[in-house]
Design an enzyme around this catalytic site. Structure first.
Site, PDB file in Angstrom:
ATOM      1  CE  LYS A 134      78.886  33.000  16.613  1.00 11.31           C
ATOM      2  NZ  LYS A 134      80.296  33.115  16.400  1.00 11.31           N
ATOM      3  CG  ASP A 152      79.109  34.638  21.461  1.00 10.51           C
ATOM      4  OD1 ASP A 152      78.534  34.290  22.525  1.00 10.51           O
ATOM      5  OD2 ASP A 152      79.633  35.753  21.325  1.00 10.51           O
TER       6      ASP A 152
END
Ligand code: SF4
Length: 222
Positions: A134, A152
């Site tokens: 991420k 997210d």
């Protein structure tokens, strides 16, 4: 168990590959200001900000980095102070011991293997200690070369509510989105979902009556 938003689906809508372009266009018009909320001036500041943002808010990170980045400007600076000093300087972002360890390990590797320069390639970024996919995705996208789609909590929730994925796992959600979202939008798309998720498609109470996607969304309550 994570709550599945897919189960909220009730309305019949067109297939997702027909809806994705209007979804992007409408969100882009609605949230023309959608961009990363972390403040940074250099590639190194970007990387550190994203690493610090785990488990805390962007506002909190910005508060800490305002002073931090005056003191630490180069990878060497993070290694020149005692560990405890860096821990103190980032303490307010939480998980300060793990984050200090990750930042120092990353700086060491940047100096030893990347001439002190932040790489842009995801495969290289994830080799840095404490840099997960991420974080790597956010950094690569901000540096203008998105190679994946950041997932997210907002991206996960909205993708599910909009019927763009049935998956729960972020890696599988990202895979679904990469097949669906045109590549030129990979960098911007997560920001659009994040801002829409903060302002309209709120986790506890989505404001469907105010939503520009209501007729494209299988989970719309209107
Ligand atoms: S707020 Fe919009 S995107 Fe979210 S569930 Fe309602 S109609 Fe769908």
């Amino acid at each position: 168990m994570p709550r599945s938003y897919v189960r909220e689906a009730r309305k019949r809508v067109a297939p997702k590959n027909e809806r994705i372009r209007p979804i992007i266009e409408r969100l882009a018009a609605e949230h023309s200001d959608a961009k990363i909320a972390l403040r940074y001036r250099t590639e190194l500041e970007l990387l550190v900000s994203v690493m610090l943002s785990a488990q805390t808010t962007d506002v909190n990170v910005n508060r800490v980095t305002e002073k931090l980045f005056e003191k630490y400007r180069r990878p060497e600076d993070y290694l020149a102070v005692p560990v405890e000093e860096l821990e103190r300087d980032i303490h307010a972002t939480g998980f300060f011991r793990q984050k200090t360890k990750a930042i120092r390990g990353t700086m060491q590797m940047l100096l030893e293997q990347f001439d002190g320069v932040v790489p842009r390639n995801i495969d290289e970024l994830v080799r840095l200690p404490g840099v997960a996919r991420k974080t790597a995705n956010v950094v690569a996208a901000e540096l203008g070369d998105p190679q994946g789609i950041v997932v997210d909590t907002h991206v996960r929730r909205l993708s599910q509510r909009l019927g763009l994925t049935k998956q729960e796992d972020p890696v599988k959600i990202e895979r679904d989105l990469m097949k669906l979202v045109p590549r030129e939008h990979w960098g911007r798309f997560p920001h659009l979902l994040i801002w829409h998720g903060r302002r309209v498609c709120i986790a506890r109470r989505p404001l469907c009556e105010q939503c520009v996607l209501a007729d494209l969304c299988p989970s719309s309550l209107v």
